[in-house]
Write a protein that holds these residues in place. Structure first.
Motif, PDB file in Angstrom:
ATOM      1  N   HIS A  66      12.105 186.143  44.140  1.00 16.93           N
ATOM      2  CA  HIS A  66      11.213 187.184  44.663  1.00 16.93           C
ATOM      3  C   HIS A  66       9.778 186.874  44.250  1.00 16.93           C
ATOM      4  O   HIS A  66       9.415 186.998  43.072  1.00 16.93           O
ATOM      5  CB  HIS A  66      11.672 188.537  44.108  1.00 16.93           C
ATOM      6  CG  HIS A  66      10.738 189.671  44.384  1.00 16.93           C
ATOM      7  ND1 HIS A  66      10.157 189.892  45.618  1.00 16.93           N
ATOM      8  CD2 HIS A  66      10.257 190.654  43.566  1.00 16.93           C
ATOM      9  CE1 HIS A  66       9.376 190.957  45.555  1.00 16.93           C
ATOM     10  NE2 HIS A  66       9.421 191.425  44.314  1.00 16.93           N
ATOM     11  N   ARG A  89       3.956 195.067  44.262  1.00 14.37           N
ATOM     12  CA  ARG A  89       4.807 194.417  43.276  1.00 14.37           C
ATOM     13  C   ARG A  89       5.924 195.326  42.765  1.00 14.37           C
ATOM     14  O   ARG A  89       7.084 194.936  42.712  1.00 14.37           O
ATOM     15  CB  ARG A  89       3.953 193.920  42.109  1.00 14.37           C
ATOM     16  CG  ARG A  89       3.174 192.685  42.476  1.00 14.37           C
ATOM     17  CD  ARG A  89       1.976 192.448  41.584  1.00 14.37           C
ATOM     18  NE  ARG A  89       1.395 191.144  41.882  1.00 14.37           N
ATOM     19  CZ  ARG A  89       0.680 190.869  42.959  1.00 14.37           C
ATOM     20  NH1 ARG A  89       0.433 191.837  43.833  1.00 14.37           N
ATOM     21  NH2 ARG A  89       0.195 189.660  43.175  1.00 14.37           N
ATOM     22  N   THR A  93       9.733 194.814  44.067  1.00 18.52           N
ATOM     23  CA  THR A  93      10.756 194.415  43.095  1.00 18.52           C
ATOM     24  C   THR A  93      11.879 195.437  43.041  1.00 18.52           C
ATOM     25  O   THR A  93      13.068 195.078  42.987  1.00 18.52           O
ATOM     26  CB  THR A  93      10.121 194.246  41.703  1.00 18.52           C
ATOM     27  OG1 THR A  93       9.121 193.218  41.779  1.00 18.52           O
ATOM     28  CG2 THR A  93      11.156 193.842  40.667  1.00 18.52           C
ATOM     29  N   ALA A  97      15.729 194.559  43.832  1.00 13.09           N
ATOM     30  CA  ALA A  97      16.698 194.778  42.758  1.00 13.09           C
ATOM     31  C   ALA A  97      17.808 195.733  43.190  1.00 13.09           C
ATOM     32  O   ALA A  97      18.993 195.506  42.913  1.00 13.09           O
ATOM     33  CB  ALA A  97      15.984 195.321  41.516  1.00 13.09           C
ATOM     34  N   CYS A 112      12.251 186.883  39.435  1.00 13.36           N
ATOM     35  CA  CYS A 112      11.094 187.659  39.891  1.00 13.36           C
ATOM     36  C   CYS A 112       9.823 186.978  39.404  1.00 13.36           C
ATOM     37  O   CYS A 112       9.634 186.795  38.198  1.00 13.36           O
ATOM     38  CB  CYS A 112      11.140 189.078  39.333  1.00 13.36           C
ATOM     39  SG  CYS A 112      12.443 190.102  40.015  1.00 13.36           S
ATOM     40  N   THR A 114       6.336 186.978  38.186  1.00  9.45           N
ATOM     41  CA  THR A 114       5.318 187.882  37.650  1.00  9.45           C
ATOM     42  C   THR A 114       4.139 187.028  37.168  1.00  9.45           C
ATOM     43  O   THR A 114       3.855 185.994  37.761  1.00  9.45           O
ATOM     44  CB  THR A 114       5.875 188.812  36.552  1.00  9.45           C
ATOM     45  OG1 THR A 114       6.272 188.056  35.407  1.00  9.45           O
ATOM     46  CG2 THR A 114       7.066 189.592  37.065  1.00  9.45           C
ATOM     47  N   CYS A 142       2.041 194.245  35.370  1.00  9.74           N
ATOM     48  CA  CYS A 142       3.145 193.332  35.047  1.00  9.74           C
ATOM     49  C   CYS A 142       4.281 194.049  34.326  1.00  9.74           C
ATOM     50  O   CYS A 142       5.461 193.779  34.587  1.00  9.74           O
ATOM     51  CB  CYS A 142       2.633 192.176  34.192  1.00  9.74           C
ATOM     52  SG  CYS A 142       1.582 191.015  35.073  1.00  9.74           S
ATOM     53  N   TRP A 145       6.046 196.122  36.908  1.00  6.17           N
ATOM     54  CA  TRP A 145       6.622 195.146  37.838  1.00  6.17           C
ATOM     55  C   TRP A 145       7.978 194.666  37.315  1.00  6.17           C
ATOM     56  O   TRP A 145       8.984 194.655  38.029  1.00  6.17           O
ATOM     57  CB  TRP A 145       5.620 194.021  37.911  1.00  6.17           C
ATOM     58  CG  TRP A 145       5.729 192.942  38.917  1.00  6.17           C
ATOM     59  CD1 TRP A 145       6.690 192.738  39.856  1.00  6.17           C
ATOM     60  CD2 TRP A 145       4.786 191.886  39.082  1.00  6.17           C
ATOM     61  NE1 TRP A 145       6.410 191.618  40.586  1.00  6.17           N
ATOM     62  CE2 TRP A 145       5.246 191.081  40.141  1.00  6.17           C
ATOM     63  CE3 TRP A 145       3.591 191.554  38.438  1.00  6.17           C
ATOM     64  CZ2 TRP A 145       4.560 189.945  40.562  1.00  6.17           C
ATOM     65  CZ3 TRP A 145       2.911 190.432  38.870  1.00  6.17           C
ATOM     66  CH2 TRP A 145       3.380 189.636  39.921  1.00  6.17           C
ATOM     67  N   GLU A 146       8.006 194.261  36.045  1.00  4.07           N
ATOM     68  CA  GLU A 146       9.245 193.753  35.461  1.00  4.07           C
ATOM     69  C   GLU A 146      10.264 194.868  35.241  1.00  4.07           C
ATOM     70  O   GLU A 146      11.470 194.674  35.438  1.00  4.07           O
ATOM     71  CB  GLU A 146       8.937 193.014  34.167  1.00  4.07           C
ATOM     72  CG  GLU A 146       8.094 191.769  34.392  1.00  4.07           C
ATOM     73  CD  GLU A 146       7.825 190.954  33.136  1.00  4.07           C
ATOM     74  OE1 GLU A 146       8.386 191.303  32.066  1.00  4.07           O
ATOM     75  OE2 GLU A 146       7.068 189.957  33.209  1.00  4.07           O
ATOM     76  N   ALA A 149      12.876 195.824  37.999  1.00  2.37           N
ATOM     77  CA  ALA A 149      14.075 195.011  38.250  1.00  2.37           C
ATOM     78  C   ALA A 149      15.300 195.550  37.531  1.00  2.37           C
ATOM     79  O   ALA A 149      16.382 194.948  37.624  1.00  2.37           O
ATOM     80  CB  ALA A 149      13.829 193.568  37.833  1.00  2.37           C
ATOM     81  N   VAL A 159      18.682 188.178  35.304  1.00  2.00           N
ATOM     82  CA  VAL A 159      17.328 188.387  35.825  1.00  2.00           C
ATOM     83  C   VAL A 159      16.341 187.636  34.951  1.00  2.00           C
ATOM     84  O   VAL A 159      16.368 187.743  33.721  1.00  2.00           O
ATOM     85  CB  VAL A 159      16.963 189.884  35.873  1.00  2.00           C
ATOM     86  CG1 VAL A 159      15.521 190.068  36.341  1.00  2.00           C
ATOM     87  CG2 VAL A 159      17.928 190.641  36.788  1.00  2.00           C
ATOM     88  N   PHE A 161      12.064 186.615  34.627  1.00  2.00           N
ATOM     89  CA  PHE A 161      10.706 186.939  35.076  1.00  2.00           C
ATOM     90  C   PHE A 161       9.820 185.712  34.882  1.00  2.00           C
ATOM     91  O   PHE A 161       9.524 185.335  33.749  1.00  2.00           O
ATOM     92  CB  PHE A 161      10.155 188.136  34.293  1.00  2.00           C
ATOM     93  CG  PHE A 161      11.017 189.356  34.397  1.00  2.00           C
ATOM     94  CD1 PHE A 161      11.076 190.084  35.574  1.00  2.00           C
ATOM     95  CD2 PHE A 161      11.793 189.766  33.318  1.00  2.00           C
ATOM     96  CE1 PHE A 161      11.884 191.211  35.676  1.00  2.00           C
ATOM     97  CE2 PHE A 161      12.598 190.890  33.411  1.00  2.00           C
ATOM     98  CZ  PHE A 161      12.651 191.615  34.584  1.00  2.00           C
TER      99      PHE A 161
END
Length: 299
Positions: A66, A89, A93, A97, A112, A114, A142, A145-146, A149, A159, A161
């Motif tokens: 992604h 973002r 995500t 997810a 993902c 980032t 960020c 964003w993370e 997920a 997963v 990043f």
């Protein structure tokens, strides 16, 4: 080598285009997520703004990479564009997810993309994947964003990043803007030039993403940067050296603020990032030096 079915978002961007080309060259089947009705057998429709994805098209994918999101350096940072950066973002995500988590047989890995912006301004201090988030707009983006997920992680999917630094490429991204300026002999340092730039060649970026997909033991944050970050002053000297051009100019901070708005603080900020997980997992950089990365981009 085992052939895989791999889904990619952001497949028309700088990194996505190079990744898809690399995967297809090795015989993998690539499914591209597109923000319109699918027109080809290798396309799947999705709309991150509506948090919609045609999850049926992801059936059989062993990996999802992604990479989609509004370009950080493409426009001046107004409040509206900062919302677009964040929403593209976080919503994107979350959409991916939740889609992969809903599958009866989910992919074994979700990578993902980032950014090293997660660490904020680190000054002269080196940071790796064990360090906490920094402060500032990009760091907060960020982190959210993370976190988006989480549904994939809760479903038992591995997963990772991919926290990417500045990608050295001839066209696209920040470096795509630098090359014409330096080739014209108008290049120079930004501000005092003491801020660290954590760079990576486009070749190594793609190789690192594929390494993450293929390596079962890698999860969580992974820094995608060359092993030795350099100051902007050192990068400027390397650009002049490789391109055989003078680098006499200096862009003052005030001019950057006028041109870039709030983004100027990140351009002038310092990020000295080490790719600890990549190195510990046996990844080998093809272009660890800035001179090599610049020459590779020019080829």
């Amino acid at each position: 080598m085992v052939r895989m079915r791999i889904a990619v978002t952001g497949s028309t961007g700088l990194i996505g285009t190079a990744l898809v080309r690399s995967l297809l060259a090795d015989g993998h089947e690539v499914v591209r997520l597109v923000r319109r009705p699918a027109r080809a057998a290798d396309e799947v429709e999705w709309d991150p703004a509506r948090q919609y994805v045609d999850a049926v098209g992801l059936i059989g994918c062993e990996a999802v990479v992604h990479l989609a999101g509004a370009g950080v350096g493409e426009r001046r940072w107004t409040e509206a564009y900062k919302r677009e950066i964040r929403d593209s973002r976080v919503l994107g995500t979350a959409t991916i997810a939740e889609a992969v988590a809903s599958l009866e047989t989910p992919p074994r890995v979700l990578v993902c993309g980032t950014a090293v912006g997660y660490y904020g301004d680190t000054g002269d201090r080196t940071v790796d994947e064990s360090d906490p988030p920094g402060s500032g707009f990009l760091a907060s983006v960020c982190e959210a964003w993370e976190a988006a997920a989480a549904p994939a992680e809760e479903a038992g999917i591995r997963v990772a990043f991919a926290r990417t630094g500045l990608v050295v490429a001839r066209e696209g991204g920040a470096w795509g803007r630098l090359f014409p300026v330096f080739k014209a002999g108008l290049g120079g340092r930004l501000g005092n030039g003491r801020q660290y730039w954590s760079f990576i060649s486009l070749h190594d970026e793609v190789a690192a993403l594929r390494h993450i997909v293929d390596t079962d033991g890698i999860s969580g944050p992974v820094n995608l940067t060359a092993p030795t970050p350099l100051t902007n002053r050192e990068v400027t000297a390397a650009m002049g050296r490789v391109l055989h051009r003078p680098t006499l100019f200096t862009v003052p901070p005030a001019a950057l603020r006028v041109a870039l708005g709030d983004f100027s603080e990140d351009v002038l900020g310092s990020q000295r990032v080490i790719p600890r997980k990549l190195l510990d997992s046996g990844f080998t950089f093809e272009y660890p030096s800035i001179d090599g990365a610049i020459r590779a981009a020019l080829r």
